[in-house]
Design a protein around this motif. Sequence first.
Motif, PDB file in Angstrom:
ATOM      1  N   SER A   1       0.832  -1.213   0.000  1.00  0.00           N
ATOM      2  CA  SER A   1       0.000   0.000   0.000  1.00  0.00           C
ATOM      3  C   SER A   1       0.862   1.257   0.000  1.00  0.00           C
ATOM      4  O   SER A   1       0.541   2.240  -0.682  1.00  0.00           O
ATOM      5  CB  SER A   1      -0.935   0.003   1.216  1.00  0.00           C
ATOM      6  N   LEU A   2       1.983   1.231   0.739  1.00  0.00           N
ATOM      7  CA  LEU A   2       2.900   2.370   0.741  1.00  0.00           C
ATOM      8  C   LEU A   2       3.509   2.583  -0.645  1.00  0.00           C
ATOM      9  O   LEU A   2       3.657   3.721  -1.103  1.00  0.00           O
ATOM     10  CB  LEU A   2       4.016   2.149   1.766  1.00  0.00           C
ATOM     11  N   ILE A   3       3.879   1.482  -1.296  1.00  0.00           N
ATOM     12  CA  ILE A   3       4.439   1.572  -2.649  1.00  0.00           C
ATOM     13  C   ILE A   3       3.430   2.215  -3.601  1.00  0.00           C
ATOM     14  O   ILE A   3       3.771   3.086  -4.411  1.00  0.00           O
ATOM     15  CB  ILE A   3       4.864   0.166  -3.146  1.00  0.00           C
TER      16      ILE A   3
ATOM     17  N   LEU B   1       1.558   6.925  -6.679  1.00  0.00           N
ATOM     18  CA  LEU B   1       0.528   7.939  -6.948  1.00  0.00           C
ATOM     19  C   LEU B   1       1.132   9.343  -6.856  1.00  0.00           C
ATOM     20  O   LEU B   1       0.894  10.196  -7.715  1.00  0.00           O
ATOM     21  CB  LEU B   1      -0.610   7.767  -5.953  1.00  0.00           C
ATOM     22  N   VAL B   2       1.949   9.570  -5.828  1.00  0.00           N
ATOM     23  CA  VAL B   2       2.571  10.887  -5.645  1.00  0.00           C
ATOM     24  C   VAL B   2       3.642  11.142  -6.713  1.00  0.00           C
ATOM     25  O   VAL B   2       3.655  12.185  -7.376  1.00  0.00           O
ATOM     26  CB  VAL B   2       3.191  10.997  -4.230  1.00  0.00           C
TER      27      VAL B   2
ATOM     28  N   ILE C   1      -0.180   4.055 -10.739  1.00  0.00           N
ATOM     29  CA  ILE C   1       0.312   4.939 -11.808  1.00  0.00           C
ATOM     30  C   ILE C   1      -0.832   5.319 -12.746  1.00  0.00           C
ATOM     31  O   ILE C   1      -0.964   6.483 -13.156  1.00  0.00           O
ATOM     32  CB  ILE C   1       1.464   4.252 -12.569  1.00  0.00           C
ATOM     33  N   CYS C   2      -1.679   4.345 -13.065  1.00  0.00           N
ATOM     34  CA  CYS C   2      -2.826   4.617 -13.943  1.00  0.00           C
ATOM     35  C   CYS C   2      -3.825   5.560 -13.266  1.00  0.00           C
ATOM     36  O   CYS C   2      -4.426   6.416 -13.926  1.00  0.00           O
ATOM     37  CB  CYS C   2      -3.506   3.314 -14.345  1.00  0.00           C
ATOM     38  N   ALA C   3      -3.998   5.423 -11.958  1.00  0.00           N
ATOM     39  CA  ALA C   3      -4.887   6.336 -11.224  1.00  0.00           C
ATOM     40  C   ALA C   3      -4.371   7.770 -11.335  1.00  0.00           C
ATOM     41  O   ALA C   3      -5.146   8.714 -11.545  1.00  0.00           O
ATOM     42  CB  ALA C   3      -4.997   5.908  -9.766  1.00  0.00           C
TER      43      ALA C   3
END
Length: 384
Positions: A78-80, A85-86, A112-114
């Motif tokens: 989840s951290l990855i 995302l950031v 990445i897609c999000a």
Amino acid sequence: MEKKKICVVSATRAEYGILKPLIIKLKKSSEWETQLVLTGAHLVEKFGNTYQEVEEDGIEIFRKISINTEGNTDYDISLIMANALVGFGRYFQEEKPDLLIVLGDRTEILAICAAAVNAHVPIAHLHGGELTQGAVDDSMRHAITKMSYLHFASTEEYRRRIIQMGEEPERVFNVGSLGVENVLREELLDREALGKEIDFPTEKDYVIVTFHPVTLEPGTAHRQVKELFLAMQSRKDLFYLITKANADAGGAVINAYMEQEVKKHPNMRLVSSLGMKRYLSAVKYARFVLGNSSSGIIEVPSLGIPTVNVGDRQKGRIMAKSIISCEPKCQSVLDAIEQAMKMKCEKYESPYGTGNTSKQIIQIIKSYLEMKQVDLKKRFYDIS
């Protein structure tokens, strides 16, 4: 007029190996700017720092975006995803690419897609519509499909499944698999050169082994890899060239066990990564491939080599006749090995295309970038 920008993302050695022919063709074109962005396990030492393979191939890396943590627990994953995302949100804001190309089903690719969706970047997705019922990848893949604009499926059945998910048929294409293209087009090493490059006895009967955690069976990684190694230890007539597990939850458990066991057995060699050319060259002369990697299902049959597919990680994929599936239990694996040893080396008909995938993808991308208006307001296509 400014050139269009195409971003290709790779997070693992396997992704890059598959994407390589497409990346090379994209970069050769002067019609657009191709930005290769590496992330994830590529930039982690314990996974082999595989960005170096890309550099060795002479392919320019536009940017490296570090997202990984030290661990690979559920929380670490989840951290990855949060880091992806950031990091990619920032990249998309700065570069504003006209198209993002991604492959497959990994958790970091979903994040990445999000970020791309938030930045209004159209996504072209490879290998959608497939099933891997034993892995969390299944839900990741389908979620990425719904975020994507262009779809490059590897078989006609997978193409139909993407349409069944509501994607409009004119944006869904059956182009085959880049992995099969690699098998059919790449100039592979001969036995002698292969043995020198990897330092293992290619003159002996040997097996390529890749075993990943089955992410929808949490807590089973140690037991399953132990059963696999018990079977391997029972066949001392074979040499085992083993590649490490990926960065999924449970992968560290598998790798630790492998590192411990290979020290005890002179007929085993463990490597972090072989790279696409060395891997396919090694498969070409192997007696069979053992484990639960997608390469055993998609690429290996085109080389005429049997695959012993262990457990449920790849359950649901279309499989060639050369694939023997078995339970992740010692005796079941041994029975499958015996069956594989009796099979003749012959070219098996692959359901994953004839080797011209990258050319088809380039033509479709060119058509959409040049002539068609990308409308991100997708409608849901209902099957009558």
